[in-house]
Scaffold this motif. Structure first.
Motif, PDB file in Angstrom:
ATOM      1  N   ILE A  10       0.865  -1.172   0.000  1.00 17.90           N
ATOM      2  CA  ILE A  10       0.000   0.000   0.000  1.00 17.90           C
ATOM      3  C   ILE A  10       0.898   1.216   0.000  1.00 17.90           C
ATOM      4  O   ILE A  10       1.696   1.408   0.930  1.00 17.90           O
ATOM      5  CB  ILE A  10      -0.925   0.030   1.228  1.00 17.90           C
ATOM      6  N   ALA A  11       0.796   2.013  -1.060  1.00 17.87           N
ATOM      7  CA  ALA A  11       1.709   3.150  -1.258  1.00 17.87           C
ATOM      8  C   ALA A  11       3.139   2.610  -1.218  1.00 17.87           C
ATOM      9  O   ALA A  11       3.478   1.728  -1.994  1.00 17.87           O
ATOM     10  CB  ALA A  11       1.455   4.227  -0.216  1.00 17.87           C
ATOM     11  N   ASP A  12       3.974   3.079  -0.288  1.00 14.16           N
ATOM     12  CA  ASP A  12       5.361   2.621  -0.239  1.00 14.16           C
ATOM     13  C   ASP A  12       5.616   1.663   0.916  1.00 14.16           C
ATOM     14  O   ASP A  12       6.756   1.380   1.259  1.00 14.16           O
ATOM     15  CB  ASP A  12       6.309   3.818  -0.133  1.00 14.16           C
ATOM     16  N   LYS A  13       4.533   1.126   1.492  1.00 14.25           N
ATOM     17  CA  LYS A  13       4.655   0.239   2.651  1.00 14.25           C
ATOM     18  C   LYS A  13       4.273  -1.181   2.247  1.00 14.25           C
ATOM     19  O   LYS A  13       3.230  -1.408   1.638  1.00 14.25           O
ATOM     20  CB  LYS A  13       3.721   0.735   3.762  1.00 14.25           C
ATOM     21  N   THR A  14       5.124  -2.148   2.590  1.00 18.49           N
ATOM     22  CA  THR A  14       4.907  -3.540   2.203  1.00 18.49           C
ATOM     23  C   THR A  14       4.505  -4.381   3.413  1.00 18.49           C
ATOM     24  O   THR A  14       5.094  -4.259   4.491  1.00 18.49           O
ATOM     25  CB  THR A  14       6.177  -4.130   1.567  1.00 18.49           C
ATOM     26  N   PHE A  15       3.501  -5.241   3.210  1.00 18.26           N
ATOM     27  CA  PHE A  15       2.988  -6.110   4.275  1.00 18.26           C
ATOM     28  C   PHE A  15       2.967  -7.552   3.784  1.00 18.26           C
ATOM     29  O   PHE A  15       2.880  -7.817   2.591  1.00 18.26           O
ATOM     30  CB  PHE A  15       1.576  -5.680   4.673  1.00 18.26           C
TER      31      PHE A  15
END
Length: 269
Positions: A10-15
């Protein structure tokens, strides 16, 4: 074998987990904390209106029981009836994120709901608030009706995801908007997260099998007889649906097709 590289961005955040969990309606703090652990979720959403303005002066908040090194806060603007209220809640949400050590967290689950009976999101207010918050640098995850055109408008504005409802909040009615959700998934170039109405793991699985990128739920876990066990079941349901989507469904056929054809049997004999 599970694809460990199937991450969720999500956007520049990885999960790694595609299940997001809410924090309301739990009977006890222990139920909430245990459910979050059992779900293996990495994104936890919290209604800003229900929290103290300063966590440092409130030792009772369950937020202090969570490991924010491994969890990502998703403040939500629940209870906002206008765009202006939602914008204010978004800024308060960022202040809360700073208090738990996530100063770089500008995520906000945008909810603008003026309908007190069915709690359906206001599309005009949502667009207005989203446009303002995006210009201010927020990562906006808008909660919307399953409206394919609204989803496209929000994507064009720069929203990080769209979050169409399966059915009204807390209703447990399941996925009543399958056709429109499918259109949103097909048209979207940003993650689609099915939010609200899911009551069972099979419904979470179905959302993921359709190609949704994630699922957000709360009441189905919080109000279960055994919340921790239901959280685990939802975790497995989301994983199962994602694996099935990646594997690819067999083609539907009008007529029966024997799994052990006679010509194959004769060759073996």
């Amino acid at each position: 074998m599970i694809n460990t590289f199937d991450t969720f961005k999500i956007a520049d955040k990885t999960f790694n987990s595609r299940l997001m969990l809410g924090t309301g309606k739990y009977r006890t703090v222990n139920d909430a904390v245990d459910s979050i652990g059992q779900s293996e979720c990495e994104i936890v959403t919290v209604a800003i209106r229900r929290l103290p303005t300063n966590l440092n002066h409130d030792n009772t908040s369950f937020l202090k029981s969570l490991d924010w090194k491994n969890l990502w806060l998703l403040p939500n603007t629940a209870g906002s009836q206008t765009a202006e209220e939602a914008i204010r809640m978004a800024f308060l949400g960022h202040e809360l994120a700073c208090q738990i050590g996530q100063a770089d967290n500008f995520f906000v689950k945008l909810e603008v709901i003026s309908d007190p009976k069915y709690l359906l999101p206001d599309p005009i207010g949502t667009l207005k608030a989203a446009e303002f918050l995006i210009k201010k640098g927020f990562t906006v995850l808008p909660y919307i009706n399953a409206d394919p055109m609204l989803a496209l408008h929000l994507e064009d504005l720069g929203c990080a995801t769209v979050m169409p409802l399966g059915s009204p909040i807390g209703s447990g009615q399941g996925l009543n908007n399958l056709a429109n959700i499918q259109i949103i998934i097909e048209n979207s170039n940003i993650p689609v997260i099915v939010d609200a109405g899911i009551g069972t793991p099979s419904e979470a699985t179905l959302a993921m099998e359709m190609g949704a990128d994630g699922v957000l739920l709360n009441t189905a876990v919080a109000q279960a007889k055994n919340p921790g066990q239901m959280a685990l079941a939802m975790n497995l349901g989301v994983k199962s649906g994602r694996l099935a989507y990646l594997a690819g469904r067999m083609e539907r056929k009008y007529y029966a097709n024997a799994s052990s054809p006679m010509n194959q049997i004769s060759k073996i004999a």
